[in-house]
Design a protein around this motif. Sequence first.
Motif, PDB file in Angstrom:
ATOM      1  N   SER A 176       0.815  -1.205   0.000  1.00 31.89           N
ATOM      2  CA  SER A 176       0.000   0.000   0.000  1.00 31.89           C
ATOM      3  C   SER A 176       0.854   1.262   0.000  1.00 31.89           C
ATOM      4  O   SER A 176       1.945   1.297   0.575  1.00 31.89           O
ATOM      5  N   SER A 177       0.327   2.320  -0.609  1.00 34.87           N
ATOM      6  CA  SER A 177       1.022   3.605  -0.620  1.00 34.87           C
ATOM      7  C   SER A 177       0.756   4.405   0.647  1.00 34.87           C
ATOM      8  O   SER A 177       1.358   5.460   0.852  1.00 34.87           O
ATOM      9  N   ARG A 178      -0.123   3.911   1.510  1.00 38.61           N
ATOM     10  CA  ARG A 178      -0.404   4.603   2.775  1.00 38.61           C
ATOM     11  C   ARG A 178       0.351   3.911   3.907  1.00 38.61           C
ATOM     12  O   ARG A 178       0.871   2.811   3.716  1.00 38.61           O
ATOM     13  N   PRO A 179       0.430   4.527   5.075  1.00 41.01           N
ATOM     14  CA  PRO A 179       1.110   3.868   6.199  1.00 41.01           C
ATOM     15  C   PRO A 179       0.495   2.506   6.495  1.00 41.01           C
ATOM     16  O   PRO A 179      -0.727   2.330   6.396  1.00 41.01           O
ATOM     17  N   ARG A 180       1.330   1.541   6.857  1.00 44.49           N
ATOM     18  CA  ARG A 180       0.862   0.178   7.093  1.00 44.49           C
ATOM     19  C   ARG A 180       0.206   0.082   8.474  1.00 44.49           C
ATOM     20  O   ARG A 180       0.776   0.519   9.474  1.00 44.49           O
ATOM     21  N   ARG A 181      -0.976  -0.520   8.510  1.00 42.55           N
ATOM     22  CA  ARG A 181      -1.757  -0.641   9.735  1.00 42.55           C
ATOM     23  C   ARG A 181      -2.145  -2.094   9.966  1.00 42.55           C
ATOM     24  O   ARG A 181      -2.287  -2.863   9.024  1.00 42.55           O
TER      25      ARG A 181
ATOM     26  N   LYS B  54      -3.194  17.698  12.395  1.00 44.79           N
ATOM     27  CA  LYS B  54      -2.748  16.849  11.283  1.00 44.79           C
ATOM     28  C   LYS B  54      -1.220  16.722  11.233  1.00 44.79           C
ATOM     29  O   LYS B  54      -0.583  16.841  10.180  1.00 44.79           O
TER      30      LYS B  54
ATOM     31  N   ASP C  76      -4.436  10.190  10.286  1.00 43.54           N
ATOM     32  CA  ASP C  76      -3.354   9.873   9.355  1.00 43.54           C
ATOM     33  C   ASP C  76      -1.983   9.953  10.002  1.00 43.54           C
ATOM     34  O   ASP C  76      -0.984   9.570   9.382  1.00 43.54           O
TER      35      ASP C  76
ATOM     36  N   ASN D 283       7.129   2.582   7.350  1.00 41.36           N
ATOM     37  CA  ASN D 283       6.358   3.489   8.209  1.00 41.36           C
ATOM     38  C   ASN D 283       7.230   4.633   8.718  1.00 41.36           C
ATOM     39  O   ASN D 283       6.725   5.738   8.952  1.00 41.36           O
TER      40      ASN D 283
ATOM     41  N   HIS E  48       6.968   7.107   6.034  1.00 40.60           N
ATOM     42  CA  HIS E  48       5.720   7.873   6.148  1.00 40.60           C
ATOM     43  C   HIS E  48       5.818   8.920   7.246  1.00 40.60           C
ATOM     44  O   HIS E  48       5.259  10.023   7.117  1.00 40.60           O
TER      45      HIS E  48
ATOM     46  N   ASP F  92       7.220  11.815   5.680  1.00 46.15           N
ATOM     47  CA  ASP F  92       6.569  12.211   4.425  1.00 46.15           C
ATOM     48  C   ASP F  92       7.467  11.938   3.222  1.00 46.15           C
ATOM     49  O   ASP F  92       7.572  12.736   2.293  1.00 46.15           O
TER      50      ASP F  92
ATOM     51  N   ASP G 288       6.932   8.059  -0.766  1.00 52.01           N
ATOM     52  CA  ASP G 288       6.801   7.979  -2.217  1.00 52.01           C
ATOM     53  C   ASP G 288       8.102   7.512  -2.871  1.00 52.01           C
ATOM     54  O   ASP G 288       8.088   7.001  -3.989  1.00 52.01           O
TER      55      ASP G 288
END
Length: 420
Positions: free
Chosen positions: A19-24, A269, A291, A363, A366, A369, A372
């Motif tokens: 995933s391109s989002r943080p891993r949860r 945020k 987030d 992570n 992430h 930031d 990517d």
Amino acid sequence: MTRSLLISPCSQLLTLAGSSRPRRGKEQADLGIIADGAVLIKESGIAWVGPAHQFDPGRVDGPVQQIAAERCVVMPGFVDSHAHPVFLHSRDRDYELRILGKNYREIAAMGGGILSTVRSVRTATLPQLVEASKPRLTSFLEHGTTTLEAKSGYGLNQENEIKMLEAINRLQESTPLELIPTFLGAHEVPEEYRSNRTDYLRLLVEEMIPAVSRRGLAEFCDCFVEPGIFEVDEAEKILLAAQRCRMKLKLHADQFSRSGATLLGIRLKAVSVDHLEQIAEEDIIALSRADSVATLLPGSIFHLGLKGYPPARALIETRVPVALATDFNPGTSPTVNMQMILSLACTQMRMTPAEAIVAATINGAHALDRADRLGSLEPGKQADICIMDVEDYRQIPYWFGTNHCRMTIKKGSIVYQRDS
């Protein structure tokens, strides 16, 4: 002609692809392992990953340097997202005094503590700060870290905070280690403002943050939110000023007491909220819906001889994305070794080795930031890689206190190689 590097074969290739989002949650344990894997690097980027037997030599249009890693784990370089690497002297005297039973206030009264580091940084020249910090950055590379956050916070006035940030920027010119500068003028209230902290708050908000922003010296702004240091309402004013100056936010949150800093970070945020030793259940639930990355720093708990590690299991099981970092600093966590941080995360916080590696790579990216282009081995990403001299990733934290790093690659170039 394109410069190419082929790492093939290796025992395990940890791609961290996903995933391109943080891993949860369950994703926090997904390493994207390829057994007997290979990775092809062209120039500074990753061109191909896969099983070694599937590599097509036609992918290379010229000479290729091959690195055999048959009995090694190949993985992304560590992304250490919380560190204080610029200072002059160690605080080994404080360490001994703590062992002898002295508390923070007693040590400070004897001339130690964070303000002793502030005093030495203030008297140091910019070249002295740079030269004192260089060997530490080399050690990070030798232990497999390829990206490091670098905070100010030992100047505590405009002249010396800017000097620290200038040192970070000058260090970047002399090391392949990627440094991410963070302004931490709100690390402590300096001695000269103890009787008038309102003036220091005004100085931070109206002068220091705008000056740092104008000169482009820091990407992030951090604040140590703790009763007696900076209260939540004071931290909000500082962080809002940073946002107005287009700086991203990080917080030292709920470290020694539950202050409400985590909830403040969520509301503003923040990219990450860090420490979290005293976080409450409602804060964890709120983080699971946000987030922000929860960055845990077990090295400081270990070094201080405390027992209250952050609730990593509760965070992961509530689907909060967790990162790990060294918190490298002269007072509470003088370690450059992210491998040791993995060991502490596993033994003291009951993270699995896979969860800990995800926390220290993708992570962590992430939390800065940078996911990517950093934190995983996927085509198109930057070739930041470490080769570990173990056959299974679980052995990295298992053999604790050891440096397993055999080679570090940054932007496609070998920047450290252990002597045979």
